[in-house]
Design a protein around this motif. Sequence first.
Motif, short mmCIF file in Angstrom:
data_model
loop_
_atom_site.label_atom_id
_atom_site.label_comp_id
_atom_site.label_asym_id
_atom_site.label_seq_id
_atom_site.Cartn_x
_atom_site.Cartn_y
_atom_site.Cartn_z
N LYS A 102 0.83 -1.21 0.00
CA LYS A 102 0.00 0.00 0.00
C LYS A 102 0.87 1.26 0.00
CE LYS A 102 -3.89 2.14 0.10
NZ LYS A 102 -4.53 2.35 -1.17
N GLY A 103 1.99 1.22 0.67
CA GLY A 103 2.89 2.37 0.74
C GLY A 103 3.51 2.75 -0.59
N ALA A 104 3.44 1.86 -1.58
CA ALA A 104 4.00 2.17 -2.90
C ALA A 104 3.22 3.29 -3.58
CB ALA A 104 3.99 0.92 -3.79
N ASP A 105 1.98 3.52 -3.17
CA ASP A 105 1.15 4.53 -3.81
C ASP A 105 1.79 5.92 -3.75
OD1 ASP A 105 -1.36 5.30 -5.13
OD2 ASP A 105 -1.71 6.40 -3.28
N LEU A 106 2.28 6.32 -2.61
CA LEU A 106 2.90 7.64 -2.47
C LEU A 106 4.17 7.72 -3.32
CD1 LEU A 106 3.08 10.43 -1.21
CD2 LEU A 106 4.27 9.40 0.73
N LEU A 107 4.97 6.67 -3.34
CA LEU A 107 6.19 6.67 -4.16
C LEU A 107 5.86 6.73 -5.64
CD1 LEU A 107 8.08 3.94 -2.11
CD2 LEU A 107 8.38 6.42 -1.97
N GLU A 108 4.80 6.04 -6.04
CA GLU A 108 4.36 6.11 -7.44
C GLU A 108 3.87 7.52 -7.79
OE1 GLU A 108 1.56 2.90 -7.66
OE2 GLU A 108 3.16 1.40 -7.87
N CYS A 109 3.24 8.19 -6.82
CA CYS A 109 2.82 9.57 -7.03
C CYS A 109 4.03 10.45 -7.34
CB CYS A 109 2.11 10.12 -5.80
SG CYS A 109 0.38 9.66 -5.70
N GLU A 110 5.11 10.25 -6.62
CA GLU A 110 6.32 11.03 -6.86
C GLU A 110 6.90 10.75 -8.24
OE1 GLU A 110 8.92 10.27 -3.57
OE2 GLU A 110 7.84 11.64 -2.26
N VAL A 111 6.91 9.49 -8.66
CA VAL A 111 7.41 9.14 -9.99
C VAL A 111 6.51 9.77 -11.06
CG1 VAL A 111 7.84 7.23 -11.61
CG2 VAL A 111 8.58 7.05 -9.23
N TYR A 112 5.21 9.79 -10.80
CA TYR A 112 4.29 10.45 -11.73
C TYR A 112 4.59 11.95 -11.80
CZ TYR A 112 0.10 12.65 -13.55
OH TYR A 112 -0.76 13.43 -14.26
N ASP A 113 4.73 12.58 -10.63
CA ASP A 113 4.98 14.03 -10.59
C ASP A 113 6.28 14.41 -11.28
OD1 ASP A 113 2.62 14.60 -9.29
OD2 ASP A 113 3.53 14.73 -7.30
N TYR A 114 7.34 13.64 -11.10
CA TYR A 114 8.65 13.99 -11.65
C TYR A 114 8.88 13.51 -13.08
CZ TYR A 114 10.17 15.65 -7.09
OH TYR A 114 10.28 16.36 -5.93
N PHE A 115 8.32 12.34 -13.43
CA PHE A 115 8.62 11.74 -14.73
C PHE A 115 7.40 11.55 -15.62
CE2 PHE A 115 11.87 10.40 -11.73
CZ PHE A 115 13.02 10.77 -12.39
N GLY A 116 6.20 11.77 -15.08
CA GLY A 116 4.99 11.63 -15.88
C GLY A 116 4.56 10.21 -16.15
N VAL A 117 5.07 9.26 -15.38
CA VAL A 117 4.70 7.85 -15.58
C VAL A 117 3.32 7.61 -14.97
CG1 VAL A 117 5.27 5.45 -15.06
CG2 VAL A 117 7.10 7.09 -15.55
N HIS A 118 2.39 7.14 -15.78
CA HIS A 118 1.06 6.77 -15.31
C HIS A 118 1.10 5.32 -14.84
CE1 HIS A 118 -1.14 10.32 -16.73
NE2 HIS A 118 -0.19 10.36 -17.65
N PHE A 119 0.48 5.06 -13.70
CA PHE A 119 0.47 3.71 -13.15
C PHE A 119 -0.92 3.09 -13.28
CE2 PHE A 119 4.64 3.20 -11.37
CZ PHE A 119 5.10 4.50 -11.29
N ASN A 120 -0.99 1.94 -13.90
CA ASN A 120 -2.23 1.16 -13.98
C ASN A 120 -2.46 0.46 -12.66
OD1 ASN A 120 -2.54 1.75 -16.74
ND2 ASN A 120 -1.22 0.04 -17.31
N ARG A 121 -3.69 0.08 -12.40
CA ARG A 121 -4.11 -0.69 -11.23
C ARG A 121 -4.06 0.09 -9.93
NH1 ARG A 121 -2.09 -6.82 -12.22
NH2 ARG A 121 -0.26 -5.96 -13.17
N SER A 122 -3.91 1.38 -9.96
CA SER A 122 -3.92 2.14 -8.72
C SER A 122 -5.37 2.43 -8.35
CB SER A 122 -3.15 3.45 -8.88
OG SER A 122 -3.14 4.13 -7.66
N GLU A 123 -5.73 2.06 -7.13
CA GLU A 123 -7.12 2.17 -6.70
C GLU A 123 -7.55 3.63 -6.51
OE1 GLU A 123 -6.72 -0.04 -3.17
OE2 GLU A 123 -6.44 -1.92 -4.22
N GLU A 124 -6.67 4.50 -6.02
CA GLU A 124 -7.06 5.85 -5.65
C GLU A 124 -6.76 6.90 -6.72
OE1 GLU A 124 -5.51 6.92 -1.87
OE2 GLU A 124 -6.00 5.01 -1.01
#
Length: 135
Positions: A102-124
């Motif tokens: 579950k904690g990966a969500d915040l880290l994925e948010c940072e990768v999205y913010d800095y690199f624009g990577v969209h993550f599939n399967r994210s619930e929120e």
Amino acid sequence: MPTDTFKTGLTELFPTAVLDEKGQYLAITIEAEHAHELIRFLKEDAQPPFEKLACLSGVDWLTHLEIVYHLDALTTTETIVVKCKIADRENPVADSISDLWKGADLLECEVYDYFGVHFNRSEERRVGKECRSRW
């Protein structure tokens, strides 16, 4: 460093994975479409299991993007690095691992913010919405 038996089994299950033993940890490079399956295997089925997500970050190599995951095995203190290669720089997409940690969500948010990577399967997260607005 994981055993030869472990590495052989890994390459049989994930034939497109490239293993690199030059650094401090075993590094596995794999295409984005296979990364979630590999990481799920390492967490749930590998012996030893790599049950701790120590780090998730992004890297811009100019030719492609990478998402780098550091996974720790708590029973043996081993670490594996998984590098998820994303060739499409214009529309970078990877599968979220927030269903595994579950904690990966915040880290994925940072990768999205800095690199624009969209993550599939994210619930929120909703596609196109900046993560910062949630916090």
